[in-house]
Design an enzyme around this catalytic site. Structure first.
Site, PDB file in Angstrom:
ATOM      1  N   LYS A   1       5.744   0.517  16.498  1.00 23.75           N
ATOM      2  CA  LYS A   1       5.377   0.259  15.098  1.00 23.75           C
ATOM      3  C   LYS A   1       6.360   1.009  14.221  1.00 23.75           C
ATOM      4  O   LYS A   1       6.907   2.033  14.637  1.00 23.75           O
ATOM      5  CB  LYS A   1       3.968   0.790  14.820  1.00 23.75           C
TER       6      LYS A   1
ATOM      7  N   ASP B   1       3.772  -6.311   8.650  1.00 25.04           N
ATOM      8  CA  ASP B   1       2.450  -5.666   8.606  1.00 25.04           C
ATOM      9  C   ASP B   1       2.150  -5.503   7.111  1.00 25.04           C
ATOM     10  O   ASP B   1       2.727  -6.235   6.292  1.00 25.04           O
ATOM     11  CB  ASP B   1       2.468  -4.318   9.354  1.00 25.04           C
TER      12      ASP B   1
HETATM   13  P1  NDP Z   1      -0.943  -7.522   3.391  1.00 22.17           P
HETATM   14  O1  NDP Z   1       0.022  -6.562   2.831  1.00 22.17           O
HETATM   15  O2  NDP Z   1      -0.629  -8.965   3.378  1.00 22.17           O
HETATM   16  O3  NDP Z   1      -2.381  -7.350   2.697  1.00 22.17           O
HETATM   17  C1  NDP Z   1      -3.045  -6.140   2.760  1.00 22.17           C
HETATM   18  C2  NDP Z   1      -4.387  -6.280   2.068  1.00 22.17           C
HETATM   19  O4  NDP Z   1      -5.178  -5.136   2.326  1.00 22.17           O
HETATM   20  C3  NDP Z   1      -4.293  -6.379   0.565  1.00 22.17           C
HETATM   21  O5  NDP Z   1      -5.378  -7.117   0.097  1.00 22.17           O
HETATM   22  C4  NDP Z   1      -4.389  -4.925   0.143  1.00 22.17           C
HETATM   23  O6  NDP Z   1      -4.839  -4.741  -1.180  1.00 22.17           O
HETATM   24  C5  NDP Z   1      -5.400  -4.396   1.112  1.00 22.17           C
HETATM   25  N1  NDP Z   1      -5.159  -2.974   1.362  1.00 22.17           N
HETATM   26  C6  NDP Z   1      -4.046  -2.406   1.874  1.00 22.17           C
HETATM   27  N2  NDP Z   1      -4.174  -1.071   1.947  1.00 22.17           N
HETATM   28  C7  NDP Z   1      -5.397  -0.806   1.448  1.00 22.17           C
HETATM   29  C8  NDP Z   1      -6.117   0.385   1.271  1.00 22.17           C
HETATM   30  N3  NDP Z   1      -5.604   1.592   1.608  1.00 22.17           N
HETATM   31  N4  NDP Z   1      -7.389   0.275   0.750  1.00 22.17           N
HETATM   32  C9  NDP Z   1      -7.895  -0.932   0.412  1.00 22.17           C
HETATM   33  N5  NDP Z   1      -7.247  -2.099   0.559  1.00 22.17           N
HETATM   34  C10 NDP Z   1      -6.024  -2.025   1.086  1.00 22.17           C
HETATM   35  O7  NDP Z   1      -1.214  -7.018   4.881  1.00 22.17           O
HETATM   36  P2  NDP Z   1      -1.789  -7.816   6.121  1.00 22.17           P
HETATM   37  O8  NDP Z   1      -2.789  -8.812   5.696  1.00 22.17           O
HETATM   38  O9  NDP Z   1      -0.642  -8.253   6.937  1.00 22.17           O
HETATM   39  O10 NDP Z   1      -2.505  -6.637   6.923  1.00 22.17           O
HETATM   40  C11 NDP Z   1      -3.891  -6.329   6.787  1.00 22.17           C
HETATM   41  C12 NDP Z   1      -4.364  -5.606   8.036  1.00 22.17           C
HETATM   42  O11 NDP Z   1      -4.142  -6.464   9.187  1.00 22.17           O
HETATM   43  C13 NDP Z   1      -3.630  -4.302   8.367  1.00 22.17           C
HETATM   44  O12 NDP Z   1      -4.534  -3.420   8.983  1.00 22.17           O
HETATM   45  C14 NDP Z   1      -2.576  -4.729   9.392  1.00 22.17           C
HETATM   46  O13 NDP Z   1      -2.160  -3.665  10.207  1.00 22.17           O
HETATM   47  C15 NDP Z   1      -3.375  -5.761  10.173  1.00 22.17           C
HETATM   48  N6  NDP Z   1      -2.603  -6.720  10.956  1.00 22.17           N
HETATM   49  C16 NDP Z   1      -1.610  -7.476  10.400  1.00 22.17           C
HETATM   50  C17 NDP Z   1      -0.929  -8.394  11.175  1.00 22.17           C
HETATM   51  C18 NDP Z   1       0.099  -9.300  10.607  1.00 22.17           C
HETATM   52  O14 NDP Z   1       0.619 -10.130  11.374  1.00 22.17           O
HETATM   53  N7  NDP Z   1       0.423  -9.244   9.332  1.00 22.17           N
HETATM   54  C19 NDP Z   1      -1.197  -8.527  12.606  1.00 22.17           C
HETATM   55  C20 NDP Z   1      -2.302  -7.727  13.085  1.00 22.17           C
HETATM   56  C21 NDP Z   1      -2.950  -6.855  12.271  1.00 22.17           C
HETATM   57  P3  NDP Z   1      -3.803  -4.263  -2.315  1.00 22.17           P
HETATM   58  O15 NDP Z   1      -3.005  -5.485  -2.637  1.00 22.17           O
HETATM   59  O16 NDP Z   1      -4.652  -3.798  -3.437  1.00 22.17           O
HETATM   60  O17 NDP Z   1      -2.986  -3.156  -1.710  1.00 22.17           O
HETATM   61  O1  2IT Z   2      -0.541  -5.121  14.093  1.00 26.04           O
HETATM   62  C1  2IT Z   2       0.095  -6.103  14.533  1.00 26.04           C
HETATM   63  O2  2IT Z   2      -0.188  -6.617  15.624  1.00 26.04           O
HETATM   64  C2  2IT Z   2       1.161  -6.653  13.712  1.00 26.04           C
HETATM   65  N1  2IT Z   2       1.381  -6.176  12.604  1.00 26.04           N
HETATM   66  C3  2IT Z   2       2.000  -7.789  14.217  1.00 26.04           C
HETATM   67  C4  2IT Z   2       3.052  -7.301  15.169  1.00 26.04           C
HETATM   68  C5  2IT Z   2       4.070  -8.322  15.590  1.00 26.04           C
HETATM   69  O3  2IT Z   2       5.028  -7.887  16.252  1.00 26.04           O
HETATM   70  O4  2IT Z   2       3.936  -9.507  15.310  1.00 26.04           O
END
Ligand code: NDP
Ligand code: 2IT
Length: 449
Positions: A130, A170
């Site tokens: 990561k 992420d």
């Molecule tokens: P984005 O940046 O697209 O969206 C993040 C969202 O979460 C926004 O709505 C944001 O609100 C909110 N958020 C972020 N930090 C905080 C916080 N500290 N408190 C409250 N709300 C928060 O990220 P993703 O959708 O990609 O990621 C969301 C989660 O999913 C994370 O935990 C990530 O690790 C996990 N994930 C992502 C993957 C991917 O492929 N993208 C794969 C697997 C897991 P705001 O705009 O106000 O910051």
């Molecule tokens: O938390 C996760 O699994 C991710 N942010 C996606 C990782 C990836 O390599 O697609």
């Protein structure tokens, strides 16, 4: 957190805390795994002698570097970038990059550690890593984002490669940022290779990658409900977050006939009693792509809005935490259980804190941990790597079919390793043990030193 009763676990955690002072998120992620793995390996002399769990909790290496960039006013800005290369026993390091002001070494170590187990569960040849930076993309211009991504990649490019370490997105890193980083890598190395996933379709990205995490979270929920002869039709779903994972989770829920009653951001939560329409969701996606806030949904389509970024007190059948770590605490878990929630599928990484997990464990609520439920994103990243190696591109239908198979298979592994004699499935235990087995066996095969 309640006192640790298992003596071996207590001794193990003491060592982890001593070696990693001041890293609470990392301690939490290791503890969540170790509480299932320590009893599991108690009588396995080979795994204990070879110190497999101890080795898995120590990253292969951590790279930390200065990122210097220039903002639109001509000021020189300094941030800290990292890549945690946790474990490559079963494949190249693989995992996302997070740009958020809360990024610390502890946060990235917890994410890298979790990623090892998650990637193992996919059944694909992927190690765990990561990365990220304490950079805040909010309010930055497109040019500033580009300059930051280029500066970040200028240093990171020395440590990654398609057979070494393959980053992706992420929090704060989506298709636009991956494009800027891939462009800089190509410029520096003069090589066109699959060094990042989540790329644009025009330059090697996989179909369904943007949707994959959110869709996978819903497929996992379908599998869990299926064990009770139930399905998503008409279910009231509380979803948190409004980013990549949350919005595509909501999209799939609507497609499968469920009602999405909430979304949120760090400012607040919207509540739509009858459920969002597809038009409402599209409106939110457009809003977020322009950097808008959820509070704007009040004027946008008449949503109710309240400050506080958690929807867990809203009565719901199903919960999908898709924002960030520790967004379900004890009081939230109690509210979910009390209001009759049937199941939780975790989109965010480690969204439930230890007290919440304990409360849910003691209830009948089915609870799929992030390392199982959100593995669809990295799984399709693995499929993107395959397509890049083959110099081919698969159709949406092909990729979606692979994604469904992979999630169904992860569900089966959780049931196989997590089912108790009374039939109750502990999905955390199942995911931890199944994820551990494959990596541990590879490490054993490589010998001790
Ligand atoms: P984005 O940046 O697209 O969206 C993040 C969202 O979460 C926004 O709505 C944001 O609100 C909110 N958020 C972020 N930090 C905080 C916080 N500290 N408190 C409250 N709300 C928060 O990220 P993703 O959708 O990609 O990621 C969301 C989660 O999913 C994370 O935990 C990530 O690790 C996990 N994930 C992502 C993957 C991917 O492929 N993208 C794969 C697997 C897991 P705001 O705009 O106000 O910051
Ligand atoms: O938390 C996760 O699994 C991710 N942010 C996606 C990782 C990836 O390599 O697609």
């Amino acid at each position: 957190m309640s006192e640790i009763k298992d003596k071996d676990l207590a001794a193990f955690m003491k060592g982890v805390k001593r070696r990693n002072p001041g890293e609470p998120e990392f301690h939490q992620a290791v503890h969540e795994v170790a509480m299932d793995i320590i009893p599991y390996i108690r009588n396995d002399e080979r795994i204990k002698k070879m110190q497999i769990l101890e080795r898995m909790t120590e990253p292969d290496r951590i790279i930390s570097f200065r990122v210097i960039w220039e903002d639109d006013e001509g000021n020189i800005r300094v941030n800290r970038g990292y890549r945690v290369q946790q474990n490559n026993a079963i494949g190249p390091y693989k995992g996302g990059i997070r740009f958020h002001p809360t990024v610390t070494q502890s946060v990235l170590k917890f994410l890298a550690f979790e990623q090892v187990f998650k990637n193992s569960l996919t059944g694909l040849p992927l190690g765990g890593g990561k990365g990220g930076a304490d950079f805040n993309p909010k309010g930055k211009s497109d040019r500033e984002i580009m300059r930051f991504c280029q500066a970040f990649m200028t240093e990171l490019s020395k440590y990654i490669g398609p057979n070494t370490d393959v980053p992706a997105g992420d929090i704060g890193v989506g298709g636009r940022e991956v494009g800027y980083m891939f462009g800089q890598y190509k410029r520096l190395m003069d090589r066109f290779e699959g060094v990042l996933t989540g790329k644009g379709i025009e330059f090697g990205g996989s179909k369904i990658r943007p949707e994959a995490t959110g869709y996978g979270v819903v497929y996992m929920m379908e599998c869990m409900l299926g064990t009770k002869g139930d399905n998503l039709e008409g279910k009231r779903c509380a979803v948190s977050g409004s980013g990549n994972v949350a919005t595509f989770c909501a999209e799939k829920l609507l497609e499968l006939g469920a009602k999405v009653i909430s979304l949120s951001d760090s400012g607040g939560t919207i509540y739509v009693e009858d459920g969002l329409t597809s038009e409402n969701l599209q409106w939110v996606m457009d809003l977020k792509s322009k950097g808008g806030r959820m509070s704007e949904c009040v004027d946008g389509f008449g949503a109710k809005y309240y400050e506080g970024n958690r929807p867990w007190a809203l009565p719901c059948d199903l919960a999908f935490p898709c924002a960030t770590q520790n967004e379900i605490e004890a009081a939230d878990a109690r509210a979910l259980v009390k209001n009759g929630c049937i199941a939780i599928s975790e989109g965010a990484n480690m969204p439930s804190d230890p007290d919440a997990i304990e409360i849910i464990r003691e209830s009948p609520v089915m609870h799929a941990p992030s390392k199982a439920a959100n593995a669809g994103g990295v799984a399709v990243s693995g499929l993107e790597m395959s397509q890049n190696s083959l110099r081919m591109s698969w159709t949406r239908e092909e990729v979606d079919a692979h994604l469904k198979n992979i999630i169904t298979n992860i569900h089966t592994q959780c049931v196989d390793k997590g089912k108790a004699d009374d039939g109750h499935v502990d999905y955390f235990k199942g995911a931890n043990i199944a994820g551990f087995d494959k990596v541990a066996n590879a490490m054993l095969a490589y010998g001790a030193l």
